[in-house]
Motif scaffolding. Structure first.
Motif, short mmCIF file in Angstrom:
data_model
loop_
_atom_site.label_atom_id
_atom_site.label_comp_id
_atom_site.label_asym_id
_atom_site.label_seq_id
_atom_site.Cartn_x
_atom_site.Cartn_y
_atom_site.Cartn_z
N GLU A 59 0.83 -1.21 0.00
CA GLU A 59 0.00 0.00 0.00
C GLU A 59 0.86 1.26 0.00
OE1 GLU A 59 -3.58 1.93 2.69
OE2 GLU A 59 -3.53 -0.22 2.27
N LEU A 60 1.96 1.21 0.74
CA LEU A 60 2.85 2.37 0.79
C LEU A 60 3.51 2.62 -0.57
CD1 LEU A 60 4.07 4.53 2.65
CD2 LEU A 60 5.88 2.90 3.20
N LEU A 61 3.97 1.56 -1.21
CA LEU A 61 4.64 1.70 -2.50
C LEU A 61 3.65 2.08 -3.61
CD1 LEU A 61 7.03 -1.37 -2.20
CD2 LEU A 61 7.72 1.03 -2.27
N LYS A 62 2.42 1.59 -3.51
CA LYS A 62 1.39 2.01 -4.48
C LYS A 62 1.15 3.51 -4.37
CE LYS A 62 -1.32 -2.28 -4.78
NZ LYS A 62 -2.60 -2.91 -4.39
N ALA A 63 1.11 4.00 -3.13
CA ALA A 63 0.90 5.44 -2.93
C ALA A 63 2.02 6.25 -3.55
CB ALA A 63 0.79 5.74 -1.43
N GLY A 64 3.20 5.63 -3.68
CA GLY A 64 4.33 6.30 -4.29
C GLY A 64 4.36 6.18 -5.80
N GLY A 65 3.37 5.49 -6.39
CA GLY A 65 3.26 5.42 -7.85
C GLY A 65 3.69 4.12 -8.48
N LEU A 66 4.12 3.14 -7.70
CA LEU A 66 4.54 1.86 -8.29
C LEU A 66 3.33 0.99 -8.61
CD1 LEU A 66 7.69 0.83 -6.21
CD2 LEU A 66 7.57 2.07 -8.36
N ALA A 67 3.49 0.14 -9.62
CA ALA A 67 2.41 -0.76 -10.02
C ALA A 67 3.00 -1.95 -10.78
CB ALA A 67 1.39 -0.02 -10.89
N GLY A 68 2.20 -2.99 -10.95
CA GLY A 68 2.60 -4.13 -11.77
C GLY A 68 3.81 -4.88 -11.27
N ALA A 69 4.63 -5.31 -12.20
CA ALA A 69 5.81 -6.12 -11.88
C ALA A 69 6.80 -5.37 -11.00
CB ALA A 69 6.49 -6.58 -13.17
N GLN A 96 9.48 -4.74 -5.74
CA GLN A 96 9.86 -3.88 -4.62
C GLN A 96 9.30 -4.40 -3.30
OE1 GLN A 96 11.94 -1.24 -4.45
NE2 GLN A 96 12.47 -1.64 -6.57
N VAL A 97 8.08 -4.94 -3.33
CA VAL A 97 7.49 -5.52 -2.12
C VAL A 97 8.31 -6.73 -1.67
CG1 VAL A 97 5.50 -6.77 -1.19
CG2 VAL A 97 5.15 -4.70 -2.55
N ALA A 98 8.68 -7.58 -2.63
CA ALA A 98 9.48 -8.75 -2.30
C ALA A 98 10.82 -8.36 -1.70
CB ALA A 98 9.68 -9.61 -3.54
#
Length: 280
Positions: free
Chosen positions: A126-136, A141-143
């Protein structure tokens, strides 16, 4: 006042451009590094490292240099371009990750987000999505972030202390079940012998790290460096005097935080208060 040179239009990357401007201004003034230090303050070695591109320094020292050279804010503008340069950020962060993996002890202060080594996959996503990341890219980045938790879980994992601003625990995930899972994970990690979690209440007021996330890393040789992050940039701080100044601020924040036991009770109360039903 020295002739003001254009900020844009050069082929150099921002960090090199900033360092070159510092050298040109000092040579044009005809003073030594020691001479600058005597007037502006700070160590002469700090100015030397800035002119060599080894460090960017902080906004306070750059503003002081702007006043000394009479450059009307140009140096601060160049500094902002340098610290925000994506290529420089990635290179500094790669170096930080190497140092983190080698650290024998780590201590941290969080203003608004949990440190990566304590995040669940859902919190990280959720934090990384808020920063604009998506998809692969988001998945990778989550991993990578979740993988950093292995540092603390290893039998010989480093000693780790984090001081969490109360605001961190008052900023839940959108999914209530995932937020409960994150709080439960935080409480469980706080039971480990190598992990200490403290909470700094909002009622503690303003302090020296109010708007600054910082992670200190002590390496096998005893040297300590710091990773300082604001809302728009991160900087690896290696100069001893600056690290010591940050450490003093950190110590004062720790003095006003809840004890580890009180912090554990605070997190457990939040877990009890967190709604059980899923978000709609």
């Amino acid at each position: 006042m020295p002739q003001r040179r254009a900020i844009t239009g050069r082929s150099q990357e921002p960090r090199a451009r900033f360092a070159e401007e510092l050298r040109l201004l000092r040579h044009g003034r005809g003073v030594s590094l020691r001479g600058v230090a005597e007037v502006v303050g700070w160590d002469a070695s700090q100015f030397g490292k800035m002119e060599n591109g080894h460090t960017l320094g902080g906004p306070e020292i750059v503003e002081a240099l702007d006043q000394y050279y009479g450059t009307g804010g140009m140096l601060l503008t160049l500094w902002e371009l340098a610290v925000a340069d994506p290529a420089q950020f990635k290179e500094r962060y790669r170096r930080y990750m190497v140092l983190e993996a080698e650290a024998v002890s780590m201590w941290h202060y969080a203003t608004s987000n949990l440190p990566g080594v304590l995040q669940t996959p859902e919190y990280a996503a959720e934090l990384l999505k808020a920063g604009g990341l998506a998809g692969a890219e988001l998945e990778a980045q989550v991993a990578a972030r979740v993988g950093r938790r292995e540092l603390l879980l290893a039998p010989d994992g480093p000693q780790f202390r984090t001081i969490l601003s109360e605001a961190v625990l008052r900023s839940p995930l959108s999914d209530r079940g995932e937020w409960r899972a994150q709080l439960s994970h935080l409480a469980a990690m706080g039971q480990r012998t190598n992990v200490i979690i403290q909470v700094l209440l909002c009622s503690a007021g303003l302090h020296g790290l109010t708007n600054t996330d910082v992670m200190f890393l002590r390496g096998p040789g005893g040297r300590t460096v710091a990773w300082v992050e604001t809302g728009y940039a991160g900087e690896l701080v290696q100069e001893t005097t600056t690290v010591d100044q940050l450490q003093l601020r950190y110590d004062r924040v720790r003095d006003t935080a809840l004890s580890p036991g009180e912090s554990r009770e605070f997190i457990e109360r939040m877990l009890e208060e967190a709604p059980c039903e899923p978000s709609i």
